[in-house]
Design an enzyme around this catalytic site. Structure first.
Site, mmCIF file in Angstrom:
data_model
loop_
_atom_site.group_PDB
_atom_site.id
_atom_site.type_symbol
_atom_site.label_atom_id
_atom_site.label_comp_id
_atom_site.label_asym_id
_atom_site.label_seq_id
_atom_site.Cartn_x
_atom_site.Cartn_y
_atom_site.Cartn_z
ATOM 1 N N GLY A 1 -2.572 2.535 6.937
ATOM 2 C CA GLY A 1 -3.245 2.700 8.226
ATOM 3 C C GLY A 1 -4.745 2.953 8.102
ATOM 4 N N VAL B 1 0.885 -1.178 0.000
ATOM 5 C CA VAL B 1 0.000 0.000 0.000
ATOM 6 C C VAL B 1 0.920 1.225 0.000
ATOM 7 C CG1 VAL B 1 -1.661 1.314 1.412
ATOM 8 C CG2 VAL B 1 -1.928 -1.159 1.166
ATOM 9 N N LEU C 1 -6.676 -0.450 3.956
ATOM 10 C CA LEU C 1 -6.659 -0.823 2.533
ATOM 11 C C LEU C 1 -6.047 -2.212 2.323
ATOM 12 C CD1 LEU C 1 -7.410 -0.020 -0.283
ATOM 13 C CD2 LEU C 1 -5.378 1.434 -0.400
ATOM 14 N N CYS D 1 3.310 -13.569 3.021
ATOM 15 C CA CYS D 1 3.451 -12.151 3.392
ATOM 16 C C CYS D 1 3.223 -11.985 4.899
ATOM 17 C CB CYS D 1 2.412 -11.340 2.622
ATOM 18 S SG CYS D 1 2.175 -9.687 3.253
HETATM 19 N N1 COA Z 1 3.830 -7.034 8.931
HETATM 20 C C1 COA Z 1 2.777 -7.238 9.743
HETATM 21 N N2 COA Z 1 1.891 -6.277 10.102
HETATM 22 C C2 COA Z 1 2.076 -5.031 9.595
HETATM 23 C C3 COA Z 1 3.158 -4.747 8.723
HETATM 24 C C4 COA Z 1 4.061 -5.796 8.374
HETATM 25 N N3 COA Z 1 5.099 -5.613 7.542
HETATM 26 N N4 COA Z 1 3.090 -3.424 8.380
HETATM 27 C C5 COA Z 1 2.012 -2.903 9.021
HETATM 28 N N5 COA Z 1 1.395 -3.863 9.760
HETATM 29 C C6 COA Z 1 0.199 -3.699 10.596
HETATM 30 C C7 COA Z 1 0.187 -2.383 11.369
HETATM 31 O O1 COA Z 1 0.940 -2.507 12.549
HETATM 32 C C8 COA Z 1 -1.305 -2.205 11.647
HETATM 33 O O2 COA Z 1 -1.658 -2.980 12.782
HETATM 34 P P1 COA Z 1 -2.791 -2.443 13.831
HETATM 35 O O3 COA Z 1 -4.055 -2.306 13.018
HETATM 36 O O4 COA Z 1 -2.857 -3.550 14.834
HETATM 37 O O5 COA Z 1 -2.272 -1.143 14.328
HETATM 38 C C9 COA Z 1 -1.983 -2.856 10.440
HETATM 39 O O6 COA Z 1 -0.942 -3.598 9.751
HETATM 40 C C10 COA Z 1 -2.605 -1.847 9.474
HETATM 41 O O7 COA Z 1 -3.520 -2.554 8.671
HETATM 42 P P2 COA Z 1 -4.056 -1.940 7.315
HETATM 43 O O8 COA Z 1 -4.473 -0.523 7.496
HETATM 44 O O9 COA Z 1 -5.034 -2.916 6.734
HETATM 45 O O10 COA Z 1 -2.707 -1.982 6.442
HETATM 46 P P3 COA Z 1 -2.149 -0.849 5.434
HETATM 47 O O11 COA Z 1 -3.191 -0.518 4.422
HETATM 48 O O12 COA Z 1 -1.558 0.246 6.218
HETATM 49 O O13 COA Z 1 -0.970 -1.674 4.688
HETATM 50 C C11 COA Z 1 1.144 -2.826 4.512
HETATM 51 C C12 COA Z 1 -0.070 -2.495 5.414
HETATM 52 C C13 COA Z 1 2.061 -3.809 5.244
HETATM 53 C C14 COA Z 1 0.640 -3.472 3.208
HETATM 54 C C15 COA Z 1 1.886 -1.489 4.172
HETATM 55 O O14 COA Z 1 2.399 -0.938 5.361
HETATM 56 C C16 COA Z 1 3.046 -1.669 3.177
HETATM 57 O O15 COA Z 1 2.838 -1.647 1.952
HETATM 58 N N6 COA Z 1 4.287 -1.832 3.683
HETATM 59 C C17 COA Z 1 5.465 -2.046 2.830
HETATM 60 C C18 COA Z 1 5.464 -3.448 2.210
HETATM 61 C C19 COA Z 1 5.407 -4.542 3.269
HETATM 62 O O16 COA Z 1 6.118 -4.528 4.254
HETATM 63 N N7 COA Z 1 4.479 -5.521 3.042
HETATM 64 C C20 COA Z 1 4.256 -6.619 4.014
HETATM 65 C C21 COA Z 1 5.175 -7.772 3.808
HETATM 66 S S1 COA Z 1 4.845 -8.641 2.299
#
Ligand code: COA
Length: 116
Positions: A63, A57, A66, A89
């Site tokens: 956050g 994302v 999405l 993932c």
């Molecule tokens: N691993 C596990 N959990 C993660 C995470 C990760 N790498 N990054 C963020 N989260 C958690 C946050 O702590 C948050 O938790 P909470 O709701 O308990 O506070 C939650 O994800 C947020 O959920 P959501 O809003 O649905 O996620 P997002 O739309 O913000 O997207 C990612 C989350 C991980 C896809 C985004 O931060 C991203 O693209 N990061 C870079 C790529 C990456 O690390 N991808 C994951 C590994 S494949």
């Protein structure tokens, strides 16, 4: 209070924002900036699994749930096609599934090898 029809169309609208791109093996937003990437794998019992390898994302949209929406669409797809899921993932294994434990039933668990 919202009627059943309204609830249903609201749910469909929510889903419609995420598109399945079969060619690239992604679930993605219409602008393609946010996506969930998977690969199809053959597993035991002649079944197929979706190995969900990466969720992304853009920083400006994080956050807001999405990534969870992308996962909702991908898990719905897996369920409707009788596919298992391999949550490679870390967002899916460490955050999404613990918050949506009902999906554990789709997660592929390697069969323990018999010692006999
Ligand atoms: N691993 C596990 N959990 C993660 C995470 C990760 N790498 N990054 C963020 N989260 C958690 C946050 O702590 C948050 O938790 P909470 O709701 O308990 O506070 C939650 O994800 C947020 O959920 P959501 O809003 O649905 O996620 P997002 O739309 O913000 O997207 C990612 C989350 C991980 C896809 C985004 O931060 C991203 O693209 N990061 C870079 C790529 C990456 O690390 N991808 C994951 C590994 S494949």
């Amino acid at each position: 209070m919202a009627g059943k029809e309204e609830e249903r169309s609201a749910a469909e609208e929510k889903k419609a924002e995420i598109k399945w791109n079969e060619e690239t093996q992604r679930f993605e937003t219409e602008d393609k900036e946010a996506y969930l990437q998977y690969h199809l794998l053959q597993i035991a019992g002649g079944k197929t699994a979706m190995d969900m390898v990466h969720t992304f994302v853009p920083r400006s949209k994080r956050g807001m749930g999405l990534a969870a929406k992308l996962c909702d669409a991908a898990f719905d797809h897996a369920r409707s096609r009788d596919l298992a899921v391999i949550p490679t993932c870390s967002y899916i294994s460490d955050t999404y599934i613990p918050k949506n434990p009902a999906w554990n039933s789709l997660v592929y668990k390697d069969e323990p090898k018999s010692s006999m």
